[in-house]
Design a protein around this motif. Structure first.
Motif, PDB file in Angstrom:
ATOM      1  N   LYS A   1       0.934  -1.176   0.080  1.00 39.63           N
ATOM      2  CA  LYS A   1       0.009  -0.105  -0.176  1.00 39.63           C
ATOM      3  C   LYS A   1       0.756   1.309  -0.098  1.00 39.63           C
ATOM      4  CE  LYS A   1      -2.491  -1.134   3.416  1.00 39.63           C
ATOM      5  NZ  LYS A   1      -3.611  -0.918   4.552  1.00 39.63           N
ATOM      6  N   TRP A   2       1.892   0.908   0.640  1.00 36.93           N
ATOM      7  CA  TRP A   2       2.931   2.335   0.753  1.00 36.93           C
ATOM      8  C   TRP A   2       3.391   2.790  -0.701  1.00 36.93           C
ATOM      9  CZ3 TRP A   2       4.706   5.280   4.843  1.00 36.93           C
ATOM     10  CH2 TRP A   2       5.944   6.055   4.325  1.00 36.93           C
ATOM     11  N   CYS A   3       3.898   1.689  -1.396  1.00 33.05           N
ATOM     12  CA  CYS A   3       4.318   1.796  -2.809  1.00 33.05           C
ATOM     13  C   CYS A   3       3.116   2.204  -3.701  1.00 33.05           C
ATOM     14  CB  CYS A   3       4.808   0.333  -3.206  1.00 33.05           C
ATOM     15  SG  CYS A   3       6.496  -0.003  -2.716  1.00 33.05           S
ATOM     16  N   GLY A   4       2.066   1.842  -3.460  1.00 32.44           N
ATOM     17  CA  GLY A   4       0.897   2.394  -4.280  1.00 32.44           C
ATOM     18  C   GLY A   4       0.526   3.665  -4.011  1.00 32.44           C
ATOM     19  N   ILE A   5       0.304   4.060  -2.664  1.00 31.85           N
ATOM     20  CA  ILE A   5       0.178   5.628  -2.554  1.00 31.85           C
ATOM     21  C   ILE A   5       1.462   6.459  -2.799  1.00 31.85           C
ATOM     22  CG2 ILE A   5      -0.150   7.202  -0.700  1.00 31.85           C
ATOM     23  CD1 ILE A   5      -1.771   4.981   0.752  1.00 31.85           C
ATOM     24  N   GLY A   6       2.474   6.154  -2.660  1.00 29.90           N
ATOM     25  CA  GLY A   6       3.823   6.866  -3.035  1.00 29.90           C
ATOM     26  C   GLY A   6       3.810   6.916  -4.622  1.00 29.90           C
ATOM     27  N   GLY A   7       3.391   6.004  -5.394  1.00 26.60           N
ATOM     28  CA  GLY A   7       3.197   6.375  -6.877  1.00 26.60           C
ATOM     29  C   GLY A   7       2.254   7.316  -7.241  1.00 26.60           C
ATOM     30  N   PHE A   8       1.067   7.390  -6.659  1.00 28.02           N
ATOM     31  CA  PHE A   8      -0.085   8.386  -7.037  1.00 28.02           C
ATOM     32  C   PHE A   8       0.444   9.517  -6.295  1.00 28.02           C
ATOM     33  CE2 PHE A   8      -4.349   9.839  -6.397  1.00 28.02           C
ATOM     34  CZ  PHE A   8      -4.574   9.927  -7.765  1.00 28.02           C
ATOM     35  N   ALA A   9       1.129   9.561  -5.176  1.00 37.21           N
ATOM     36  CA  ALA A   9       1.657  10.946  -4.432  1.00 37.21           C
ATOM     37  C   ALA A   9       2.692  11.601  -5.497  1.00 37.21           C
ATOM     38  CB  ALA A   9       1.875  10.685  -3.068  1.00 37.21           C
ATOM     39  N   SER A  10       3.572  10.717  -6.080  1.00 39.50           N
ATOM     40  CA  SER A  10       4.507  11.287  -6.702  1.00 39.50           C
ATOM     41  C   SER A  10       3.838  12.105  -8.004  1.00 39.50           C
ATOM     42  CB  SER A  10       5.464  10.215  -7.421  1.00 39.50           C
ATOM     43  OG  SER A  10       6.254   9.655  -6.216  1.00 39.50           O
ATOM     44  N   TYR A  11       2.956  11.455  -8.866  1.00 40.14           N
ATOM     45  CA  TYR A  11       2.171  11.906  -9.890  1.00 40.14           C
ATOM     46  C   TYR A  11       1.665  13.598  -9.189  1.00 40.14           C
ATOM     47  CZ  TYR A  11      -1.470  13.020 -13.156  1.00 40.14           C
ATOM     48  OH  TYR A  11      -2.440  13.734 -14.074  1.00 40.14           O
ATOM     49  N   THR A  12       1.052  13.317  -8.466  1.00 37.37           N
ATOM     50  CA  THR A  12       0.265  14.744  -7.626  1.00 37.37           C
ATOM     51  C   THR A  12       1.273  15.679  -7.403  1.00 37.37           C
ATOM     52  OG1 THR A  12      -1.443  13.135  -6.374  1.00 37.37           O
ATOM     53  CG2 THR A  12      -1.071  15.340  -5.663  1.00 37.37           C
ATOM     54  N   ASN A  13       2.343  15.315  -6.979  1.00 34.80           N
ATOM     55  CA  ASN A  13       3.622  16.411  -6.501  1.00 34.80           C
ATOM     56  C   ASN A  13       3.883  16.929  -7.794  1.00 34.80           C
ATOM     57  OD1 ASN A  13       3.319  16.151  -3.868  1.00 34.80           O
ATOM     58  ND2 ASN A  13       4.747  14.559  -3.727  1.00 34.80           N
ATOM     59  N   ALA A  14       4.184  16.078  -8.940  1.00 40.37           N
ATOM     60  CA  ALA A  14       4.513  16.655 -10.178  1.00 40.37           C
ATOM     61  C   ALA A  14       3.570  17.319 -10.995  1.00 40.37           C
ATOM     62  CB  ALA A  14       5.026  15.370 -11.211  1.00 40.37           C
ATOM     63  N   ALA A  15       2.291  17.044 -10.561  1.00 42.70           N
ATOM     64  CA  ALA A  15       1.031  17.627 -11.056  1.00 42.70           C
ATOM     65  C   ALA A  15       1.025  19.260 -10.742  1.00 42.70           C
ATOM     66  CB  ALA A  15       0.002  17.029 -11.269  1.00 42.70           C
ATOM     67  N   ILE A  16       1.167  19.492  -9.538  1.00 40.36           N
ATOM     68  CA  ILE A  16       1.182  20.526  -8.534  1.00 40.36           C
ATOM     69  C   ILE A  16       2.324  21.398  -9.265  1.00 40.36           C
ATOM     70  CG2 ILE A  16       1.671  21.592  -6.345  1.00 40.36           C
ATOM     71  CD1 ILE A  16       0.063  19.310  -5.166  1.00 40.36           C
ATOM     72  N   LYS A  17       3.433  20.965  -9.225  1.00 40.29           N
ATOM     73  CA  LYS A  17       4.565  21.909  -9.991  1.00 40.29           C
ATOM     74  C   LYS A  17       4.373  22.195 -11.200  1.00 40.29           C
ATOM     75  CE  LYS A  17       8.148  19.702  -6.817  1.00 40.29           C
ATOM     76  NZ  LYS A  17       9.317  19.112  -6.829  1.00 40.29           N
ATOM     77  N   PHE A  18       3.800  21.317 -12.115  1.00 44.05           N
ATOM     78  CA  PHE A  18       3.487  21.703 -13.513  1.00 44.05           C
ATOM     79  C   PHE A  18       2.378  22.698 -13.500  1.00 44.05           C
ATOM     80  CE2 PHE A  18       0.652  20.913 -17.124  1.00 44.05           C
ATOM     81  CZ  PHE A  18       1.647  21.066 -18.165  1.00 44.05           C
ATOM     82  N   LEU A  19       1.245  22.597 -12.713  1.00 42.05           N
ATOM     83  CA  LEU A  19       0.462  23.793 -12.825  1.00 42.05           C
ATOM     84  C   LEU A  19       0.803  24.823 -12.286  1.00 42.05           C
ATOM     85  CD1 LEU A  19      -3.028  21.530 -11.488  1.00 42.05           C
ATOM     86  CD2 LEU A  19      -2.434  22.354 -13.788  1.00 42.05           C
ATOM     87  N   GLN A  20       1.621  24.932 -11.239  1.00 38.81           N
ATOM     88  CA  GLN A  20       2.391  26.087 -10.793  1.00 38.81           C
ATOM     89  C   GLN A  20       2.972  26.961 -11.722  1.00 38.81           C
ATOM     90  OE1 GLN A  20       4.488  25.779  -7.014  1.00 38.81           O
ATOM     91  NE2 GLN A  20       5.750  27.835  -7.522  1.00 38.81           N
ATOM     92  N   SER A  21       3.753  26.082 -12.611  1.00 41.09           N
ATOM     93  CA  SER A  21       4.469  26.694 -13.667  1.00 41.09           C
ATOM     94  C   SER A  21       3.584  27.433 -14.781  1.00 41.09           C
ATOM     95  CB  SER A  21       5.600  25.563 -14.409  1.00 41.09           C
ATOM     96  OG  SER A  21       6.267  25.129 -13.641  1.00 41.09           O
ATOM     97  N   LYS A  22       2.413  26.549 -14.978  1.00 37.06           N
ATOM     98  CA  LYS A  22       1.451  27.052 -16.104  1.00 37.06           C
ATOM     99  C   LYS A  22       0.770  28.380 -15.363  1.00 37.06           C
ATOM    100  CE  LYS A  22      -0.198  25.088 -19.226  1.00 37.06           C
ATOM    101  NZ  LYS A  22       0.192  25.291 -21.040  1.00 37.06           N
ATOM    102  N   VAL A  23       0.656  28.420 -14.238  1.00 38.87           N
ATOM    103  CA  VAL A  23      -0.101  29.617 -13.684  1.00 38.87           C
ATOM    104  C   VAL A  23       0.909  30.785 -13.987  1.00 38.87           C
ATOM    105  CG1 VAL A  23      -0.850  30.452 -11.569  1.00 38.87           C
ATOM    106  CG2 VAL A  23      -1.605  28.324 -12.172  1.00 38.87           C
ATOM    107  N   ALA A  24       2.184  30.688 -13.475  1.00 36.77           N
ATOM    108  CA  ALA A  24       3.062  31.598 -13.678  1.00 36.77           C
ATOM    109  C   ALA A  24       3.218  32.175 -15.127  1.00 36.77           C
ATOM    110  CB  ALA A  24       4.460  31.046 -13.174  1.00 36.77           C
ATOM    111  N   ILE A  25       3.251  31.201 -16.079  1.00 32.95           N
ATOM    112  CA  ILE A  25       3.343  31.492 -17.521  1.00 32.95           C
ATOM    113  C   ILE A  25       1.798  32.382 -17.759  1.00 32.95           C
ATOM    114  CG2 ILE A  25       3.296  30.742 -19.713  1.00 32.95           C
ATOM    115  CD1 ILE A  25       5.086  28.540 -18.903  1.00 32.95           C
ATOM    116  N   ALA A  26       0.935  31.890 -17.537  1.00 33.10           N
ATOM    117  CA  ALA A  26      -0.326  32.498 -17.820  1.00 33.10           C
ATOM    118  C   ALA A  26      -0.638  33.656 -17.087  1.00 33.10           C
ATOM    119  CB  ALA A  26      -1.490  31.631 -17.119  1.00 33.10           C
TER     120      ALA A  26
END
Length: 827
Positions: free
Chosen positions: A209-234
């Motif tokens: 369960k730790w590995c499964g949640i970790g993979g989903f959390a990694s995607y969430t963190n990457a999405a947050i950084k990506f959206l922050q960059s998109k917001v800055a550009i916008a």
């Protein structure tokens, strides 16, 4: 043990499809031949239509891609009916369309009150259309809130904008990350409990369960950084386009901002290129650096309240308040420091830009050493200021790290020990302690799980609180960036609205920007100046310098005018008045409405060559899109270049689509002839040429003027060449210091005399005769001057020496020929 299925997958599929196949066949058997024929025909037509539509769509897409590639090479685009512009930018192996909608004038009017007339509570002005005064220090105050909200209204114009969608998406991922943090916290306690109790199955299941949640959390963190960059550009895109629309328009704000207002110093490049980028990046990170910790604080505090009781929550809240107050009191003024650093960065950048713009002149003078002194001094100032900021940050970071990392960790251990040492005040953890006192091993395992869970919650809470406290410094830096960007937009609004007013209780300075009483009328079918004082403006709020007390003349189509006079009397100032660069302080200035075809066009002293193709140099300020819409082609451009003796350029430089640094490719004479080619291409009703043929030979100069007159262009030439009189009908002569009225007691020594005469008139012939008489009189005196010169030379050649007896005698000059001969004989 599970029993494996013996059914083959293909049989299952046939079993599912068989009833539907029978139903379709039965329906077909019971339909008439006409119905089946119509159905078959409809199916055939739909297939053919789909194929035709698909082929047409593919062809249209291919044509659009080809057009995009062609327009991309030519630095052109498409213009919409609403004023929007569609440009093509390279994207991977193709091109992408970007549609730019201009900012509406009513939007500027609505924002003007935010930037020029802020509320009194913001302490940014006194209601007199002022930009932030110098005594407004950037920091966490009401002024910062007003400035940030004003800029936010530009970055997020409405609730259904792209930026709103990005922020909502980022908020959803931030909430998801908080939920995952809670899952990880609970799972951490369960894994440690199973490990201590020796529950291997539960331990392995927890790892999975730790590995499964970790993979989903990694995607969430990457999405947050990506959206922050998109917001800055916008955000940056919104602000940049807003500033460009306010900066580059028909009101000539880009010129007035630097030469008349002076509210932002040397120029807007540092604000737009550097400060705006830092502001948008900091503003985009503010949403996650404040929003996520705030949600974490609420959720984790609630979980700790359930686990540790009200005493722990009270201690945590008191710890937050004490820490925030202490750090706020001890925090240096990072906003002011960042604002000053940005200004000094701009000054240092301006020194380099100044050297680049004047590299040739500096090289001719050999002024590298002097320029190096200026650059070194500017860098030393910047370096000293930045080192001072770093020294302040070191002390503050030491305090911040000790408080947020070590003191909070120690306090966390005290809080998590409440269920063990004070079970009555320990919440759910204390209740479990009281109920599990019988079994020592069970109580130990429960303590381990609760301690690990609470410790994980405390670490997450400390991280959220630490980010909140660190945000104080980030907010202070954001306040500095906000002040810089707000100052730029406020100054642009002041220039755009001509919002210059004297201070309360004072009268306007004569010939200052608060004393403009004249009128610039666009729409007159000629050139007219009525009682217009020519004044060189000074930066606001200083008064200008009068050059000509009152100037009046009228020109109609075909009345070619030559303006001449010595340097500094205001020849080019007349062109600046007509162009609207300088304000009309008194009187009336009338000119055609348009700039370009059927209007008026100005050729400055220094020919400007833009970044683009050879075609763009001829049609400037039009683009290729404008040229195509006017029904003009490259053949017309070739004939224009032939008229100015530049017909060889397309062949020499590689065609009309060639891109080069044209200011370095063309010589001085070619640059001036290129400027005349622009005049011939646009064919305005009036053309103002300011020393536009100084680097051109006399014969080519005459040819250029004749070609312009053949196209019906009325020329207004500013030059000191007397040979240009034959191409003009009127002459405006400037020069000589006079008083305005002979009866006045005051003498206006700064005003300039002027005469406006028709070339070839009786008055001009009388003036020429007077000039000839004066020249003859001076020639008659030339023989006397020559005799006097010889006497002075002879007197200077005589040398007197005093002998031993005190008697002065003339020293005879040495005989160099005889001494040379003796020397030869000795040799």
């Amino acid at each position: 043990m599970a029993v494996q299925s013996t059914l083959h997958p293909s049989k299952n599929l046939l079993a599912v499809l068989e009833p539907w196949a029978r139903l379709i066949l039965s329906r077909c058997r019971h339909t008439s031949k006409t119905t089946r024929f119509a159905t078959t025909l409809a199916l055939t037509i739909s297939i053919i239509s789909s194929a035709y539509g698909g082929q047409k769509w593919l062809k249209k897409r291919s044509d659009e891609m080809a057009r995009g590639q062609r327009l991309l090479r030519r630095n052109s685009g498409l213009r919409g009916k609403d004023g929007s512009r569609t440009i093509f930018v390279p994207y991977q192996s193709a091109t992408a369309q970007v549609t730019i909608h201009p900012t509406k004038p009513m939007t500027f009017d609505a924002h003007r009150r935010l930037f020029l007339n802020p509320p009194r509570a913001a302490r940014l002005g006194d209601g007199q259309f002022q930009v932030p005064p110098p005594n407004t220090k950037p920091g966490l105050n009401i002024a910062f809130i007003h400035q940030f909200l004003s800029l936010l209204s530009i970055m997020i114009p409405h609730w259904n904008s792209k930026e709103s969608g990005l922020l909502v998406s980022q908020g959803a991922f931030l909430l998801l990350r908080t939920y995952l943090s809670l899952l990880v916290t609970r799972l951490d306690g369960e894994i440690v409990r199973d490990l201590v109790s020796g529950n291997g199955k539960g331990f392995l299941w927890g790892i999975l369960k730790w590995c499964g949640i970790g993979g989903f959390a990694s995607y969430t963190n990457a999405a947050i950084k990506f959206l922050q960059s998109k917001v800055a550009i916008a955000f940056r895109t919104r602000l940049t386009r807003y500033i460009h629309d306010l900066y580059l328009n028909d009101n000539l704000n880009y010129y007035k901002l630097l030469n008349l207002d002076g509210g932002i110093g040397q120029g807007a490049d540092q604000f737009i290129c550097n400060d705006l980028t830092l502001f948008t990046a900091s503003a985009a990170s503010l949403y996650s650096s404040l929003g996520k910790p705030l949600v974490d604080l609420c959720v984790f505090n609630y979980q700790l309240f359930r686990s540790l009781g009200p005493l722990a929550l009270t201690g945590l809240m008191a710890n937050y308040i004490v820490t925030a107050t202490a750090l706020r009191r001890l925090s240096p003024p990072f906003g002011k420091l960042k604002a000053v650093e940005g200004r000094r960065e701009g000054d240092f950048r301006g020194l380099h830009a100044r050297l680049i713009a004047n590299a040739e002149e500096v090289a001719f003078y050999g002024g590298a050493d002097m320029e190096k002194i200026f650059l070194d001094k500017g860098f030393r100032d910047l370096k000293g200021w930045m080192e001072g900021i770093y020294r302040i940050k070191i002390r503050y970071n030491m305090l911040e790290d000790f408080v947020l990392k070590y003191s909070w960790s120690a306090f966390g251990y005290l809080v998590t020990s409440l269920p063990v040492f004070l079970p009555e005040w320990g919440g759910l953890g204390g209740s479990s302690e009281l109920t599990l006192q019988a079994e020592h091993s069970t109580r130990a395992h429960g303590r381990m799980k609760e301690f690990i869970t609470n410790k994980r919650l405390m670490l997450s809470l400390a991280d959220a609180g630490g980010r909140m406290m660190y945000s104080i410094k980030d907010l202070s830096e954001l306040a500095g960036y906000t002040s810089r960007v707000y100052t730029l937009i406020s100054t642009l609004h002041r220039v755009h609205a001509n919002g210059y007013y004297p201070q309360r209780g004072t009268s306007p300075e004569p010939f200052s920007l608060t004393d403009i009483q004249g009128t610039l009328h666009k729409g007159f079918p000629g050139i007219r100046l009525e009682n217009v004082p020519v004044v060189a403006p000074a930066l606001f709020p200083q008064p200008g310098d009068p050059l000509i007390d009152s100037l009046s003349f009228v020109l109609r189509p075909g009345d070619h005018l030559l303006i001449s006079g010595p340097n500094g009397v205001g020849k080019s100032a007349i062109a600046r008045l007509l162009a609207g660069l300088w304000p009309v302080y008194r009187g009336l200035v009338s000119r055609p409405r348009n700039v370009g075809a059927d209007g008026i066009m100005f050729l400055p002293q220094r020919p400007y060559l833009n970044i683009g193709t050879l075609r763009d140099q001829v049609i400037y300020p039009h683009s290729e899109m404008d040229m195509r819409e006017a029904g003009r082609g490259d053949g017309l451009l070739q004939s224009v270049l032939d008229d100015v003796r530049l017909g060889y350029l397309p062949g020499r430089e590689g065609g009309w689509d060639a891109r080069k640094e044209w200011k370095d490719v063309l010589s001085g004479g070619e640059k001036q002839r290129m400027a005349m080619a622009r005049l011939l291409y646009h064919e305005p009703a009036f053309g103002v040429v300011d020393e536009g043929t100084s680097a051109v030979s006399t014969d080519v100069e005459g040819l250029l003027y004749e070609r312009a007159k053949q196209r019906g262009i009325t020329l207004i030439t500013i030059s000191t060449r007397a040979s240009l009189k034959r191409h003009h009908a009127y002459h405006l002569s400037l020069g000589g210091d006079v008083t305005v009225n002979d009866d006045d007691d005051e003498d206006d020594g700064g005003s300039t005399a002027w005469t406006f005469d028709r070339i070839g008139s009786a008055e001009e012939r009388v003036g020429v005769e007077k000039e000839l008489v004066e020249l003859r009189r001076r020639l008659d005196l030339a023989s006397g001057w020559e005799a006097r010169r010889k006497e002075v030379v002879q007197e200077l050649e005589r040398v007197w020496v005093r002998g031993d007896d005190g008697v002065e005698s003339e020293l005879k000059p040495p005989i160099y020929g005889e001494e040379g001969g003796e020397g030869k004989e000795r040799g």
